[in-house]
Design an enzyme around this catalytic site. Sequence first.
Site, short mmCIF file in Angstrom:
data_model
loop_
_atom_site.label_atom_id
_atom_site.label_comp_id
_atom_site.label_asym_id
_atom_site.label_seq_id
_atom_site.Cartn_x
_atom_site.Cartn_y
_atom_site.Cartn_z
N ALA A 46 0.83 -1.20 0.00
CA ALA A 46 0.00 0.00 0.00
C ALA A 46 0.87 1.24 0.00
CB ALA A 46 -0.92 -0.01 1.21
N PHE A 47 2.06 1.12 0.50
CA PHE A 47 3.04 2.21 0.42
C PHE A 47 4.41 1.58 0.29
CE2 PHE A 47 2.87 1.05 4.85
CZ PHE A 47 4.20 1.02 5.23
N VAL A 49 8.29 0.15 -0.89
CA VAL A 49 8.83 -1.09 -1.44
C VAL A 49 8.80 -2.18 -0.38
CG1 VAL A 49 10.88 -2.17 -2.43
CG2 VAL A 49 10.28 0.16 -3.06
N VAL A 50 8.50 -3.41 -0.79
CA VAL A 50 8.50 -4.56 0.11
C VAL A 50 9.72 -5.41 -0.21
CG1 VAL A 50 7.23 -6.56 0.94
CG2 VAL A 50 5.99 -4.52 0.18
N ASP A 156 -9.53 -2.11 0.97
CA ASP A 156 -8.76 -2.47 -0.23
C ASP A 156 -8.57 -3.98 -0.31
OD1 ASP A 156 -7.45 -1.98 -2.58
OD2 ASP A 156 -5.53 -1.51 -1.67
#
Length: 579
Positions: A46-47, A49-50, A156
């Site tokens: 959702a925000f 970088v992973v 979401d």
Amino acid sequence: MSTASAASSSSSSSAGEMIEAPSQVLNFEEIDYKEIEVEEVVGRGAFGVVCKAKWRAKDVAIKQIESESERKAFIVELRQLSRVNHPNIVKLYGACLNPVCLVMEYAEGGSLYNVLHGAEPLPYYTAAHAMSWCLQCSQGVAYLHSMQPKALIHRDLKPPNLLLVAGGTVLKICDFGTACDIQTHMTNNKGSAAWMAPEVFEGSNYSEKCDVFSWGIILWEVITRRKPFDEIGGPAFRIMWAVHNGTRPPLIKNLPKPIESLMTRCWSKDPSQRPSMEEIVKIMTHLMRYFPGADEPLQYPCQYSDEGQSNSATSTGSFMDITSTNTSNKSDTNMEQVPATNDTIKRLESKLLKNQAKQQSESGRLSLGASRGSSVESLPPTSEGKRMSADMSEIEARIAATTGNGQPRRRSIQDLTVTGTDPGQVSSRSSSPSVRMITTSGPTSEKPARSHPWTPDDSTDTNGSDNSIPMAYLTLDHQLQPLAPCPNSKESMAVFEQHCKMAQEYMKVQTEIALLLQRKQELVAELDQDEKDQQNTSRLVQEHKKLLDENKSLSTYYQQCKKQLEVIRSQQQKRQGTS
């Protein structure tokens, strides 16, 4: 283990201003970033970088913001994850304050979206897996909706935000960057258009029932293994406009009635007509009795090719027919049976047997609540005229048949039946429209079934919103969206409002362009047809003229012959007179 507050540093103090309740302290373990060993980037959330990383000898996922504009989503997710503790919600281990990032549970199975629609080879999964995923998702969301003192709504829900672990058998909800307290007045609309409830982009007045709508779309998606509204294409506002006008995914052929009823109720235009997540959990828990094998790990083609099964995840050996519906109270409905390949859910080994009406055993009777608050266990047996309260005899199938040794036999969804049913009309079979079935032959097409408008009795929602979509511009491309203004600057707010109006006008123009292009195609088709008709008319005119000329020529020849005949007769009479 140390406990830190979100207001304990300069970075978190600025973020803390975004929290609705400043007095609320976010308790989490503050993790030293030096303890984390980043391995690779695995995607975006959702925000930010992973990344996959190692922390204290175990795999973790870290989410790190890239810009100040993502700080609010970061704080939202930190706040919400610090409140929750559920087996179907991703676990928060802690947070780093410098740099700002979340340290979370790592899901080795990736997202549900990648399992459904990712790169080859795609894994094989059964109907039991599909039902189990939806059950686990509903359990996690029901937990969020029941939280005290303030419930949470996710806003979401979609397969990219549902992660799989334990060989794909356990589902966990993630990405709380759009979640909010249920009592919060929502002024921003985030989410993804294909799974978004209509009231979300129609205004700011919506409730936890928007998660129910998204869950219903996910249920359709895992059963069909198709992307919802994929055939619409184009910008997100086209999907939003279609959903706003009543379009829903096409119904599924031979889907058991309790599942179809639950799914269509979740799609209702009126949020109050949708079931609660608690009711969904009850219904899905009962339905899971008929879908054994959900605890078996997912198999990829390379894992079961040696056992005589298909080597390709795109094998067309099994099918699931999708029936597109366009239900109206004013006219009968035509339904087109469109074959749609399903690469994962196999046919049943034989025709599913119809349950006996007198069967009273625990596995033979299932009643679904007709009302939102009713208990599944306490419902009476159903009558023939009802669909909302149906036992398993109405499904016309025994999902969990037993073999000779008494062991349950592995089953999965076969060809699923369908009836054109409006969610507002599913309480009675007599309200079902007439059906025109078109059977296709030959190889099945990979093209998804078309979605058709779905017009309920009440075309307006409970919030009394009109046909406008005031917040729809939020789904425009990122570079076209209005930037968040500075609330303390009148000039910034004025620019923001002007940008919003321009974006809204842009959407209207784009919509008009799309409609005009569609009309252009229709006119071109009509022009082609007119040209063909004109050519046919010209040919007929020429043939007619030719026939007229032939007729005139024949008439002239006839007159000539007639005159010659008269001359010959007169000559014969003269000869007879002289003789």
